[in-house]
Scaffold this motif. Structure first.
Motif, short mmCIF file in Angstrom:
data_model
loop_
_atom_site.label_atom_id
_atom_site.label_comp_id
_atom_site.label_asym_id
_atom_site.label_seq_id
_atom_site.Cartn_x
_atom_site.Cartn_y
_atom_site.Cartn_z
N LEU A 2 0.82 -1.20 0.00
CA LEU A 2 0.00 0.00 0.00
C LEU A 2 0.86 1.26 0.00
O LEU A 2 1.91 1.32 0.64
CB LEU A 2 -0.92 0.02 1.22
N ARG A 3 0.45 2.25 -0.75
CA ARG A 3 1.10 3.54 -0.71
C ARG A 3 0.84 4.21 0.63
O ARG A 3 -0.13 3.88 1.32
CB ARG A 3 0.57 4.40 -1.85
N ARG A 7 -2.19 3.68 3.17
CA ARG A 7 -1.96 3.11 4.51
C ARG A 7 -2.64 3.97 5.58
O ARG A 7 -3.22 3.47 6.53
CB ARG A 7 -0.46 2.99 4.78
N HIS A 8 -2.55 5.28 5.40
CA HIS A 8 -3.19 6.18 6.36
C HIS A 8 -4.70 6.00 6.34
O HIS A 8 -5.35 5.96 7.39
CB HIS A 8 -2.83 7.63 6.04
N VAL A 9 -5.27 5.88 5.16
CA VAL A 9 -6.72 5.68 5.05
C VAL A 9 -7.12 4.35 5.68
O VAL A 9 -8.11 4.25 6.40
CB VAL A 9 -7.16 5.74 3.57
N ALA A 13 -9.54 3.82 8.85
CA ALA A 13 -10.72 2.96 8.77
C ALA A 13 -10.70 1.91 9.87
O ALA A 13 -11.74 1.62 10.49
CB ALA A 13 -10.77 2.29 7.39
N ALA A 14 -9.52 1.35 10.14
CA ALA A 14 -9.41 0.35 11.21
C ALA A 14 -9.73 0.96 12.57
O ALA A 14 -10.43 0.35 13.39
CB ALA A 14 -8.00 -0.24 11.21
#
Length: 352
Positions: A2-3, A7-9, A13-14
């Motif tokens: 993941l870019r 990864r931040h998104v 979400a997690a």
């Protein structure tokens, strides 16, 4: 791989999923509001305690709410909040009183207590009317800070102190009348055990859950939906417009507290009417109230009105006549809500 942005998104979400699951767990209801004796044992204990001697502690500046109030500790061990009624206060100059609706609402505690018994709802503390000598309250009243004097009416304050510290606020000030020897007020049983205020994140979760229920993806069980529906019906009949700031749990059941904010308030309250899931018993009484066909056990409700049943439950305290208009009009309005196309679609599961 993941870019960084993705990864931040994904991490966000997690975190949102974890937060939602935690909030869901903390807001799960075991039995909601349905059933019970409506607090009759507590009511009997409160009436018995009101005949005993007591000590008074000023609780207005406790940081909980803005209504003037005192804690009464009775010799038998009972404890109760005491909120003087509006009739005991007078305005200190000026034409308008800031937030004057706070002056009259302690009657709502008594009405809410009686209404809960009519609807057979749990967890509403019993309340009665009691008289306390004004000299006793005056002796117990703590000195007010300037910040307290600048806040909302009513405050049990000295005219002389207000005018000396802040003459410009006297137009917003209120004081206990000098000619009152016995102060009438609402006595509410103190029941703090296992009481938990619903945290703000959990209130956000419930707001989102209610929205999901409106589009057919409800994360709540039918028992929980009925609990929140019963609470909404209860608040709608009272005209309670401040529930968002007073959501408490006790033993994984909703605990409706603080009923100062009541009246015939159908414009503000209706904005928040989103539930259509009141339990069958509560819905039946709401519809009977709209048709003036209320039959309440042990009460001769000659006109079939909800006010008559609530007044019977509140006896020997005599409810002000204004509550006849408030309770009957609000109940009729909420019955229309339950019969509205919105609620009919919700109950059919058609949310288009």
């Amino acid at each position: 791989m993941l870019r960084p942005a993705r990864r931040h998104v994904a991490a966000l979400a997690a975190l949102l999923i974890i937060w939602a699951l935690a909030a869901r767990r903390q807001t799960r209801l075991a039995r909601g509001l349905a059933g019970g004796d409506g607090g009759r044992e507590g009511l009997a204990a409160l009436r018995a305690a009101s005949t005993q001697s007591y000590t008074v502690t000023d609780a207005t500046a406790s940081g909980s709410g803005l209504t003037v109030k005192y804690l009464l500790d009775f010799e038998g061990g009972e404890r109760a909040l005491y909120k003087p009624l509006r009739m005991n206060f007078e305005r200190i100059g000026g034409k308008d009183v800031k937030d004057a609706r706070h002056l009259e609402e302690p009657w709502g505690e008594v009405v809410a207590s009686a209404l809960a018994r009519v609807l057979r709802l749990r967890n509403v503390p019993p309340a009665i009317i009691m008289e306390v000598p004004s000299s006793t309250l005056a002796a117990a009243t703590a000195p007010r800070s300037l910040r307290a004097l600048l806040s909302r009416c009513p405050r049990y304050i000295s005219r002389r102190l207000v005018r000396r510290l802040a003459p410009s606020i006297s137009r917003d000030g209120c004081a206990l009348r000098d000619d009152v020897d016995m102060v009438r007020g609402a006595l509410v049983r103190w029941e703090p055990h296992d009481l938990v205020r619903l945290a703000r994140p959990n209130r956000w979760f419930l707001r989102g859950a209610r929205a999901l229920c409106g589009v057919g993806a409800c994360p709540l069980s039918i028992r929980e939906r009925r609990a929140w529906g019963d609470l909404e019906a209860f608040d709608a009949i009272l005209g309670n417009y401040d529930r968002a700031n007073n959501i408490f749990y006790r033993g994984r059941r909703i605990a409706p507290l603080d009923h100062n904010h009541v009246g015939r308030n159908l414009t503000i309250a209706r904005i928040g009417w989103r539930w259509c899931d009141a339990s069958p018993a509560v819905a039946h009484i709401v519809r009977a109230a709209a048709a003036r066909e209320v039959v309440h056990e042990g009460c001769a409700t000659t006109d079939g009105s909800l006010f008559a049943a609530v007044a019977c439950e509140a006896a020997p305290d005599e409810l002000p006549e204004k509550f006849r208009r408030i309770l009957d009009a609000n109940a009729a309005a909420y019955a229309q809500h339950l019969a509205s196309p919105f609620c009919r679609r919700r109950r059919r599961g058609d949310v288009s």
